[in-house]
Design an enzyme around this catalytic site. Sequence first.
Site, PDB file in Angstrom:
ATOM      1  CE  LYS A 116      -3.751  -2.347  -0.083  1.00  0.00           C
ATOM      2  NZ  LYS A 116      -3.109  -3.616  -0.449  1.00  0.00           N
ATOM      3  CD  GLU A 200      -3.875   5.923   3.570  1.00  0.00           C
ATOM      4  OE1 GLU A 200      -3.341   5.528   2.530  1.00  0.00           O
ATOM      5  OE2 GLU A 200      -5.093   5.757   3.805  1.00  0.00           O
ATOM      6  NE  ARG A 293      -9.179  -8.975  -4.970  1.00  0.00           N
ATOM      7  CZ  ARG A 293     -10.297  -8.354  -4.593  1.00  0.00           C
ATOM      8  NH1 ARG A 293     -11.357  -8.369  -5.389  1.00  0.00           N
ATOM      9  NH2 ARG A 293     -10.376  -7.722  -3.442  1.00  0.00           N
TER      10      ARG A 293
END
Length: 445
Positions: A116, A200, A293
């Site tokens: 990430k 974050e 995906r």
Amino acid sequence: MIESLLVANRGEIARRIIRTGRRLGIRTIAVHSEADGALPFVTEADEAVCVGPANPAQSYRNVEAILDAARSTGAQAIHPGYGFLSENADFARTVEGAGLIWVGPGADAISAMGDKINARNLMAAAGVPVAPGTTEPASDLDAAVAAAAEIGYPVMVKAAAGGGGMGMGVAADEAALRTEYDKVRAFAERMFGDGSVLIERYFPRVRHVEVQILGLTDGRVVALGERECSVQRRNQKLVEESPSPAVSPELRERFLAAAVRAGEAVNYRNAGTVECLLDPSTQEFFFLEMNTRLQVEHPVTEYVYGVDLVEEQLRVASGLAPTFDPDALTPRGHAIELRINAEDPKRFLPGPGAITTWNEPSGTGVRVDSGYVAGNTVTPFYDSLMAKLILTGATREEAVERARAAVAQFEIAGPKCNLPFFAELLENPEFLSGDYDTGIVSRMR
């Protein structure tokens, strides 16, 4: 076109892939655990191979067993579905190294987006908006505290290698951060084998909006609209709809352009999703993650854009052009997906069990992608998803009305089921207005 396809997954998504394979004349091979031998996807495939015991590590995540099944059945390609090995770059490389076709994005793109922090940095460099946060892992608690002080509370504490809403915590102050940091790091080490943590900015009122992208054989990346995914419990989705009731035409253009830039930044091929957080008060959005995906919620995009995303995946993997004109993608109507889970509708705790009654709704604008039938057993070994109920209409109001009727008609007995929650949601004024956020479920409880 690929001629034979092994589906390295189970349940509704395996059944869904097999359905498109059959329509295209592709020979399909199912792999299954000992616990899943009686499920519909096993009998609906042209061939089936048992790859191990119920434990996913010994079956659906067992790379050697899956490759052995591919070799013994003469499979030409492997489709990983979602979950399990679908975002495992090493598996993708192993499949291709064995001379098989991987129906998914390249391993390098999976690797780039799997971390990430690396993904955030790549997106920022590509001009995709990212929320304030760390550009490298918070190496210890002191580093996390320092980063949070610079970003400003509240903050989100996230597993760098996580996904699917797992490995996350919110800290409103330093005391909470000290608790959440240790919890998230321990969870990440246990679940992902990587304890890296990022910090974050946390937005108390936010919407979760994602964009479906498809990287084509000719190198172009196209965006097939957005999906609203803000009805969540424990950061995991329960309802998705397209188009988002929060996205104006001007905002949609910005969303789609950013998603295409994200795909181009990693030379993306095949289907993927760029997930974002939208601040409804400012109309600013920020990159959250890229899922490399096919998504659980892909059917709502299929309806609105008139495509079969599994077929498009197979065409890209086969080196073929898409069935649609990339320069003439036009949305139509509205679609809503409800995830029918074997869980209690109040606390959302898993409730597996033998299915004694299973009667699916039908009619205009109703689609059911299910993994079970009466007589099957929902076991505790896998995700609680039993089926996806997809409702479509010319307008959002028509799709909602069809959803109400379908939820009332769907009969499931045996395992616990969250259908009563959806009956409640579909009468909720906040949801009906379209002006809702990720806190809607908590406000209903």
